[in-house]
Design a protein around this motif. Sequence first.
Motif, mmCIF file in Angstrom:
data_model
loop_
_atom_site.group_PDB
_atom_site.id
_atom_site.type_symbol
_atom_site.label_atom_id
_atom_site.label_comp_id
_atom_site.label_asym_id
_atom_site.label_seq_id
_atom_site.Cartn_x
_atom_site.Cartn_y
_atom_site.Cartn_z
ATOM 1 N N TYR A 206 33.313 50.479 53.622
ATOM 2 C CA TYR A 206 32.721 49.694 52.548
ATOM 3 C C TYR A 206 33.760 48.723 52.019
ATOM 4 N N PHE A 207 33.283 47.511 51.652
ATOM 5 C CA PHE A 207 34.208 46.486 51.203
ATOM 6 C C PHE A 207 33.973 46.195 49.729
ATOM 7 N N PRO A 208 35.030 46.183 48.917
ATOM 8 C CA PRO A 208 34.861 45.910 47.487
ATOM 9 C C PRO A 208 34.595 44.438 47.223
ATOM 10 N N SER A 209 34.144 44.132 46.020
ATOM 11 C CA SER A 209 33.920 42.735 45.639
ATOM 12 C C SER A 209 35.238 41.974 45.666
ATOM 13 N N VAL A 363 41.861 42.460 46.483
ATOM 14 C CA VAL A 363 42.938 42.991 45.649
ATOM 15 C C VAL A 363 43.097 42.150 44.384
ATOM 16 N N LYS A 364 43.096 40.826 44.546
ATOM 17 C CA LYS A 364 43.279 39.950 43.388
ATOM 18 C C LYS A 364 42.135 40.120 42.385
ATOM 19 N N ASN A 365 40.915 40.224 42.892
ATOM 20 C CA ASN A 365 39.778 40.447 41.997
ATOM 21 C C ASN A 365 39.927 41.776 41.252
ATOM 22 N N ALA A 366 40.369 42.801 41.958
ATOM 23 C CA ALA A 366 40.544 44.122 41.330
ATOM 24 C C ALA A 366 41.622 44.086 40.263
ATOM 25 N N VAL A 367 42.667 43.304 40.487
ATOM 26 C CA VAL A 367 43.748 43.198 39.498
ATOM 27 C C VAL A 367 43.238 42.524 38.232
ATOM 28 N N PHE A 368 42.455 41.454 38.389
ATOM 29 C CA PHE A 368 41.883 40.781 37.216
ATOM 30 C C PHE A 368 40.947 41.724 36.455
ATOM 31 N N GLU A 369 40.146 42.494 37.203
ATOM 32 C CA GLU A 369 39.232 43.441 36.558
ATOM 33 C C GLU A 369 40.011 44.511 35.787
#
Length: 588
Positions: A206-209, A363-369
């Motif tokens: 599965y791939f995260p947003s 990864v970058k999206n997860a860091v912002f979240e």
Amino acid sequence: MEKEKNIFEKIKFNGVEFIVISRENAHEIIGDLSDFENEKIYDVFEDTWRFPDDEDNALFLLAENDVEMDVFEMDYATEERPDIFILGFIFKGNLTVKKCISSFDTDNSPALIVLGKTTAPNIILFGNLHYLGNGLECETIIGEYNHGELIVKGETTTKLIYSDDMRMRFENFTSVQSIVNLNRPDVSICSRLSDGEGSIVILENYFPSTHKLSDIAADSYVEYSDSYDQETFTADYYEKVFKQGLSLIDENKAERYLYQNFRQKFLNMITELSNKDYAASDGSLYYEDDYAKYSFVHFVYEDKNYTQISTTILNGFNIRMRAFLCVDTNEIALLLEYLYDDESTKCQWMDNEDALGIEYFAVKNAVFEAFEILNDEKSFEETDDEEDYDEEEEDEEDELTLEDLELQFDNRTLPDDLVKLFEFEKEFGAETFSECFRLYIMDKTGIKTWSEEEEFYTSFIEFATANGSGSSYAYWLTDTDLNNCPIVVFGDEGGIHVVAANTRDFIQLLSYDTEISVDHENAYFYKDEDYYEESENKEAYADWIKNTYGFEALENDEEADRILNTAKEKYKKKLNAFLEKFDIETFD
């Protein structure tokens, strides 16, 4: 069912000439198609939910050569041939559509099966298992609702993959710019990895947003959904964008969706989180919800100092994404990891902050979240000390009142028996005496998904949850006196069925302590004794109905069926006739 005949006549759909073939002929073409584990995916004889066997003139449409269309909106029939029922469209060659491809309905749709390459600006699919067998090239592809699934083999090139609760599986990304899962991860991708001996191993994960929707889509077609607690498309995007062959992508947002200047933004995040008053003594921050774990930590590795922001997706997905700064060298690294249950690494991708691959966008999206959550002081207002958490106080704030219930019924006189049930639930607690049952306040949103005709949605009043997946109980207003009105169930995945002739029968039905099962054709109770766990206050409820009504608690499926069948004999034909006025499918 009478065996289908082989049919080889030709009909036109969307201006394209198709060969009409039977279920048997279709099986010869698609029966051996498989997923990425080589499991066969189509059984046109047994899978009668996707390929109904109770429809007259059920058939497939076959295109043997390459096909080009302007707009391809799949439907079960054509204006020229309303007598047929199309189970699926099979394209042996390539399919090229100038504006958009769309399914028929989120619940059920003909299947789209393309053995060649599929090309279209915009695609939205749902309602069946769709298969694209030799690559996909588009700008935006959307999958909606869990009644559908998509398998794409070969190379995929697209700017946006958007999933709203539909499984979408891809073999290989050639150029994919963004992935947005509306809630949990529903998009998966096959990764080709080398094992310790140099052999290539294929893993489907599965791939995260990789972005928020507003990072890439035009603002005029993005709105915030309170129901999902995140951004979604507006209701008009299909008519205004997809059907016109236009683009949802805002190219002026390249700075956002390419994560330009990530280094400086990441350093700013570290500085801001380091200065938080509510940080732990070592400067770390931790927050966990039902979806993920978020953390901001400092650590030492091989005599070097690091600061890290990370997100780990829970609930069995075991995906960890983190960016960390080496304080001593000022280098930033990005790391996407898939973990085993013990949190050891199964596979990973690692690069520096300038990496542009889809893995590093995730990864970058997860860091912002993680930063948004850890930077919000409200996340830490509730103490971590569970002894200070007053669960009873929270329950009292959410407790249903009799006034709430009266408002739900538009100030009609409540049935005396419903009031008694309310008083019992208030004393013993919701969902403590009958599995998944809770008196509940609902607006008309759910009912309006069946029909927006006022005569329809004002004829029912929902008042309680029916099972754990979203079905609800409602009074059908057949009489001005609610004591004389039957109770129906609205299935979360289809089906509206009468379950009790009146409130007292319904109260006895609840004593079976098993949630109702609902499908398109039927509603029923089934108790699997191997998995059944008695509700905490089941016996108290049994004593209550015995003392109040002289009822015995139900003990088996057959006793529950008797109440259901009594209601069906009295109201089923009448209910079906009412539903058919609004083009809602019914079953005898």
